[in-house]
Design an enzyme around this catalytic site. Structure first.
Site, short mmCIF file in Angstrom:
data_model
loop_
_atom_site.label_atom_id
_atom_site.label_comp_id
_atom_site.label_asym_id
_atom_site.label_seq_id
_atom_site.Cartn_x
_atom_site.Cartn_y
_atom_site.Cartn_z
N LYS A 234 0.83 -1.33 -0.18
CA LYS A 234 -0.09 -0.14 0.10
C LYS A 234 0.79 1.24 -0.09
O LYS A 234 2.11 1.18 0.38
CB LYS A 234 -0.84 -0.10 1.19
CG LYS A 234 -2.18 -1.00 0.83
CD LYS A 234 -3.15 -1.02 1.75
CE LYS A 234 -4.46 -2.15 1.25
NZ LYS A 234 -5.43 -2.41 2.28
N ARG B 146 -2.88 -10.18 4.85
CA ARG B 146 -3.32 -10.34 3.21
C ARG B 146 -2.09 -9.85 2.52
O ARG B 146 -1.81 -8.62 2.54
CB ARG B 146 -4.57 -9.66 3.09
CG ARG B 146 -5.09 -9.74 1.72
CD ARG B 146 -6.42 -8.73 1.57
NE ARG B 146 -6.72 -8.64 0.40
CZ ARG B 146 -6.51 -7.89 -0.55
NH1 ARG B 146 -5.48 -7.07 -0.48
NH2 ARG B 146 -7.11 -7.98 -1.87
N1 PMM Z 1 -7.26 -4.15 0.73
C1 PMM Z 1 -7.52 -4.32 -0.46
C2 PMM Z 1 -8.57 -4.92 -0.98
N2 PMM Z 1 -9.21 -5.82 0.03
N3 PMM Z 1 -9.74 -6.76 2.00
C3 PMM Z 1 -9.15 -6.61 3.41
N4 PMM Z 1 -9.84 -7.46 4.17
N5 PMM Z 1 -8.26 -5.57 3.91
C4 PMM Z 1 -7.73 -4.95 3.24
O1 PMM Z 1 -6.92 -4.26 3.59
C5 PMM Z 1 -7.95 -4.94 1.74
C6 PMM Z 1 -8.96 -5.92 1.18
C7 PMM Z 1 -6.85 -3.29 -1.57
O2 PMM Z 1 -5.71 -3.71 -1.95
P1 PMM Z 1 -5.27 -4.73 -3.31
O3 PMM Z 1 -5.75 -3.58 -4.33
O4 PMM Z 1 -3.88 -4.87 -3.37
O5 PMM Z 1 -6.30 -5.95 -3.25
#
Ligand code: PMM
Length: 266
Positions: free
Chosen positions: A211, A244
């Site tokens: 991020k 994650r």
């Molecule tokens: N961040 C993203 C997408 N889904 N789900 C959860 N539970 N927590 C998060 O911090 C989160 C998520 C955005 O990141 P990406 O674009 O790399 O998927």
């Protein structure tokens, strides 16, 4: 020996996610990448068909389902534990029918009024993330008195809503939602205060991977994987249940180093 958080491998089956958009948007590539993440030590694959990056516009819900269905089918068929990253009840219902183990709702039930009921009628675990509005407006909502106090109280309201809809406490996880209506300072404060989230008594998932707040450690998102892996270990020390991440191999190795530190096996 230390409790090891589960490693959720990110699988964005989208053309436009901020760090890996377009890489896995054919089902074949996505499935192959998911299998590689499992081989690298991933415990769960978090499949998403709609980008939530800041500024992203919503897509058609039929398109979201069309993207995720073949991938979920193949992974569940392989016996891989799948989490479905969606804000939509109908997409969640499809995932539940296909056998996912988690519904990961970045809106914590705020985006689709039918979501909590659909999850309540199933056996899956619900991950409620802290959220303050769609990706196109969220950066304007990053104002807090005390970010930890405010995010905790807004998450408590989502916990109450989820339980009120019939989701048993044992099927509920929470997530402070790093980067969603939060500045870099907010994210660091939330990480510093993770113990307060853990103290709520629900498993906590943290999504720090690649991020923007990690940009001091890498200009391009994919250059932030070392910073991500270190953050994963610090999250583990704070007692989170899961991280994650995009680069599963690096986080899995970092967590093995931590396990050795605490007297476990490498
Ligand atoms: N961040 C993203 C997408 N889904 N789900 C959860 N539970 N927590 C998060 O911090 C989160 C998520 C955005 O990141 P990406 O674009 O790399 O998927």
């Amino acid at each position: 020996m230390a409790n090891r958080p589960l490693v959720f491998g990110v699988l964005n089956v989208t053309p436009d996610s901020f760090s890996d958009g377009g890489l896995w948007d054919s089902p074949e590539n996505a499935i192959e990448h998911a299998r590689a993440m499992v081989a690298d030590g991933g415990d769960v694959i978090d499949v998403g068909g709609e980008s939530t990056r800041p500024g992203a516009a919503r897509i058609d819900d039929g398109e979201e389902r069309r993207r995720v269905e073949p991938v979920i089918r193949a992974l569940v068929g392989d016996g891989i534990s799948v989490s479905l990253d969606t804000m939509r009840a109908e997409t969640a219902r499809l995932g539940i029918d296909l056998g996912v183990d988690y519904i990961n709702d970045v809106s914590g039930g705020l985006s689709d009024p039918a979501m909590l009921g659909v999850v309540a009628d199933s056996n899956v675990t619900y991950i409620a993330m802290h959220w303050r509005g769609e990706s196109d407006v969220m950066d304007g909502n990053a104002t807090y008195g005390d970010v930890t106090r405010d995010v905790l109280s807004e998450l408590r309201a989502r916990i109450d809503a989820a339980q009120g809809a019939g989701i048993a406490p044992g099927r509920l996880w929470i997530d402070p939602g790093l980067g969603f209506a939060k500045t870099a300072d907010h994210n660091w404060q939330l990480l510093r205060d993770l113990n307060q989230f853990v103290a709520l008594g629900y498993p906590v998932l943290v999504g720090a991977s690649r991020k923007r707040f990690l940009s001091p450690f890498g200009e391009a998102p994919a250059d932030r994987d070392q910073a991500t892996a270190i953050t994963s270990v610090l999250c583990a020390e704070a007692g989170v249940a899961a991280v994650r991440v995009h680069d599963v191999a690096r986080t899995a190795e970092a967590l093995r180093v931590r396990n050795s530190w605490w007297g476990g096996a490498a």
